[in-house]
Design a protein around this motif. Structure first.
Motif, PDB file in Angstrom:
ATOM      1  N   UNK A  79     -10.332  30.853   7.653  1.00 39.69           N
ATOM      2  CA  UNK A  79      -9.909  31.976   8.499  1.00 39.69           C
ATOM      3  C   UNK A  79      -8.506  32.435   8.087  1.00 39.69           C
ATOM      4  N   UNK A  80      -7.639  31.479   7.762  1.00 38.48           N
ATOM      5  CA  UNK A  80      -6.282  31.830   7.332  1.00 38.48           C
ATOM      6  C   UNK A  80      -6.307  32.606   6.017  1.00 38.48           C
ATOM      7  N   UNK A  81      -7.155  32.211   5.092  1.00 36.72           N
ATOM      8  CA  UNK A  81      -7.265  32.936   3.817  1.00 36.72           C
ATOM      9  C   UNK A  81      -7.747  34.364   4.056  1.00 36.72           C
ATOM     10  N   UNK A  82      -8.700  34.519   4.941  1.00 33.16           N
ATOM     11  CA  UNK A  82      -9.189  35.853   5.291  1.00 33.16           C
ATOM     12  C   UNK A  82      -8.061  36.678   5.907  1.00 33.16           C
ATOM     13  N   UNK A  83      -7.283  36.068   6.789  1.00 35.53           N
ATOM     14  CA  UNK A  83      -6.164  36.768   7.428  1.00 35.53           C
ATOM     15  C   UNK A  83      -5.108  37.179   6.405  1.00 35.53           C
ATOM     16  N   UNK A  84      -4.856  36.329   5.437  1.00 35.40           N
ATOM     17  CA  UNK A  84      -3.885  36.659   4.376  1.00 35.40           C
ATOM     18  C   UNK A  84      -4.371  37.862   3.585  1.00 35.40           C
ATOM     19  N   UNK A  85      -5.664  37.884   3.262  1.00 40.08           N
ATOM     20  CA  UNK A  85      -6.189  39.026   2.519  1.00 40.08           C
ATOM     21  C   UNK A  85      -6.075  40.308   3.332  1.00 40.08           C
ATOM     22  N   UNK A  86      -6.439  40.261   4.602  1.00 44.29           N
ATOM     23  CA  UNK A  86      -6.365  41.448   5.456  1.00 44.29           C
ATOM     24  C   UNK A  86      -4.920  41.914   5.583  1.00 44.29           C
ATOM     25  N   UNK A  87      -3.989  40.967   5.760  1.00 39.18           N
ATOM     26  CA  UNK A  87      -2.572  41.315   5.867  1.00 39.18           C
ATOM     27  C   UNK A  87      -2.087  42.006   4.589  1.00 39.18           C
ATOM     28  N   UNK A  88      -2.478  41.462   3.460  1.00 37.09           N
ATOM     29  CA  UNK A  88      -2.060  42.056   2.181  1.00 37.09           C
ATOM     30  C   UNK A  88      -2.720  43.418   1.966  1.00 37.09           C
ATOM     31  N   UNK A  89      -3.990  43.529   2.304  1.00 36.89           N
ATOM     32  CA  UNK A  89      -4.701  44.798   2.133  1.00 36.89           C
ATOM     33  C   UNK A  89      -4.083  45.877   3.016  1.00 36.89           C
TER      34      UNK A  89
END
Length: 108
Positions: free
Chosen positions: A81-91
């Motif tokens: 979930x954290x990896x997904x959140x990092x991607x969304x934050x970066x996107x």
């Protein structure tokens, strides 16, 4: 007057040829592959531990009844979930802004 499809195709071709778009796609793909590699390594390591070191994974944590496998499994899910959140934050913070600037310059 060109048909809407022809206008859209010309716009797509113009954007695809823009070096900023090429750099955006390259950066996004590189970041996605890094996150994918992290996920695959974590999941593979977890499965390997279960397959090859059952006694260690069965050890209770903190003298309780919860095993190390359950704790690591939960940590792995939270990490995903954290990896997904990092991607969304970066996107949302970088990729979307760069794409919006590109589209504005292209007149889309």
């Amino acid at each position: 007057m060109p048909a809407p499809n022809q206008t859209a195709s010309a716009l797509e071709a113009r954007i695809a040829a823009d070096p900023r778009y090429v750099a955006l796609v390259r950066d996004r793909q590189r970041f996605s592959w890094i996150l994918t590699a992290i996920t695959v390594i974590v999941y593979s390591s977890f499965i390997s531990l279960i397959a090859f070191d059952k006694p260690s994974m069965a050890q209770p944590v903190g003298g309780g009844t919860i095993s190390l496998a359950v704790v690591l499994g939960a940590a792995m899910l939270v990490g995903t979930v954290a990896i997904c959140a990092v991607y969304v934050w970066r996107a949302n913070g970088s990729y979307d802004a760069r794409l919006a600037e590109l589209l504005a310059d292209a007149g889309a």
